[in-house]
Design a protein around this motif. Sequence first.
Motif, mmCIF file in Angstrom:
data_model
loop_
_atom_site.group_PDB
_atom_site.id
_atom_site.type_symbol
_atom_site.label_atom_id
_atom_site.label_comp_id
_atom_site.label_asym_id
_atom_site.label_seq_id
_atom_site.Cartn_x
_atom_site.Cartn_y
_atom_site.Cartn_z
ATOM 1 N N VAL A 1 2.172 23.456 -4.632
ATOM 2 C CA VAL A 1 3.290 23.578 -5.535
ATOM 3 C C VAL A 1 4.176 24.537 -5.254
ATOM 4 C CG1 VAL A 1 3.755 23.991 -7.865
ATOM 5 C CG2 VAL A 1 1.795 22.754 -7.269
ATOM 6 N N ILE B 1 8.205 15.541 -8.559
ATOM 7 C CA ILE B 1 6.645 15.235 -8.048
ATOM 8 C C ILE B 1 6.721 14.019 -6.885
ATOM 9 C CG2 ILE B 1 4.319 14.768 -8.698
ATOM 10 C CD1 ILE B 1 5.409 15.223 -11.671
ATOM 11 N N MET C 1 0.834 22.385 -14.755
ATOM 12 C CA MET C 1 0.496 22.449 -13.661
ATOM 13 C C MET C 1 -0.844 21.969 -13.070
ATOM 14 S SD MET C 1 1.218 25.245 -10.518
ATOM 15 C CE MET C 1 -0.438 25.622 -10.238
ATOM 16 N N ALA D 1 -2.061 18.337 -8.081
ATOM 17 C CA ALA D 1 -1.016 18.548 -6.645
ATOM 18 C C ALA D 1 -1.729 19.520 -5.878
ATOM 19 C CB ALA D 1 0.188 19.285 -7.373
ATOM 20 N N ILE E 1 4.751 19.427 -5.620
ATOM 21 C CA ILE E 1 5.625 19.368 -6.583
ATOM 22 C C ILE E 1 6.661 20.704 -6.338
ATOM 23 C CG2 ILE E 1 5.678 20.209 -9.185
ATOM 24 C CD1 ILE E 1 3.030 19.070 -9.823
ATOM 25 N N THR E 2 7.973 20.645 -6.635
ATOM 26 C CA THR E 2 8.919 21.539 -6.665
ATOM 27 C C THR E 2 9.348 21.773 -7.869
ATOM 28 O OG1 THR E 2 10.697 22.523 -5.361
ATOM 29 C CG2 THR E 2 10.818 20.162 -5.896
ATOM 30 N N GLN F 1 -1.907 18.151 -12.858
ATOM 31 C CA GLN F 1 -1.376 17.227 -12.048
ATOM 32 C C GLN F 1 -1.852 17.044 -10.830
ATOM 33 O OE1 GLN F 1 1.433 16.129 -13.687
ATOM 34 N NE2 GLN F 1 0.514 17.446 -15.369
ATOM 35 N N PRO G 1 10.453 19.768 -12.923
ATOM 36 C CA PRO G 1 9.603 19.560 -11.739
ATOM 37 C C PRO G 1 9.700 18.109 -11.259
ATOM 38 C CG PRO G 1 8.462 20.434 -13.533
ATOM 39 C CD PRO G 1 9.587 19.883 -14.129
#
Length: 255
Positions: A31, A250, A23, A28, A4-5, A26, A248
Amino acid sequence: MRVITFNTQGIEQAADNGFFQWMVKQDADVVCLQDLRAKEYQLDDKRYHPEGYDAYFFDAFEDGYSGVAIYTRIMPKAIMTGLGFEQCDFNGRFIQADFDNVSVAAFSVPSGLKSEEAQTAKEEYLRLLKGHFTKTLRKRREFIFCGPLQTAHKSQDLSNWYVNQRVSGFLPQERQWMEELFGEMGYVDAFRQVNHADQQYTWWPDYNKARDLNEGARLDYQVTTANLRKTVKAASIYRDECFSAHAPVIVDYDL
């Protein structure tokens, strides 16, 4: 691997708006955050350190300005900060985590919207950043670069693109830079590798209803080396909640 960014436009503001609660849901692996506007020592509170993630920061020298971070569930083999030129390192605009088979970096590019001087500084930054991308091509590993390039690549990446062709973020020389990055240099726009829909924006101007009307631009990217092209499995932009003027991005990779 899910990456994720997100451009926070101030990590404290993003936290207040519920970003970290979102967050942790997610799943992830990595990140990447940009434009923190806070230094690492100011982020000791546990709300900035969700369970299961290690956080690494690269501060800007100036208080309340820029800064990047990587949150990861995977122990990195190494962390690298800076790119060796003042516009990046003084302003805390690059941090990279090296893992077994891939390196993931959080970066940011300055906006040129404020003035002609800001646009000149942005173009110089892009020139120097291109030098780093060129050097990266000689390395024997794969890379994912995450952050705002502050430029919409094509007309489908910008609302009202026709009237914005003389505005920073869609100038001919900026789009040419993008064409070189994703063309002759061989880098991959991971989002567009699998998501070809129009009106997929990651940023909306700071005026009422822009987000509701979806009048914005896709300024935030995950840029990968060519060998990762076929590993991109899914890509989306999360806009159900508003954590900042950016959203964000993804991307799921088969790594």
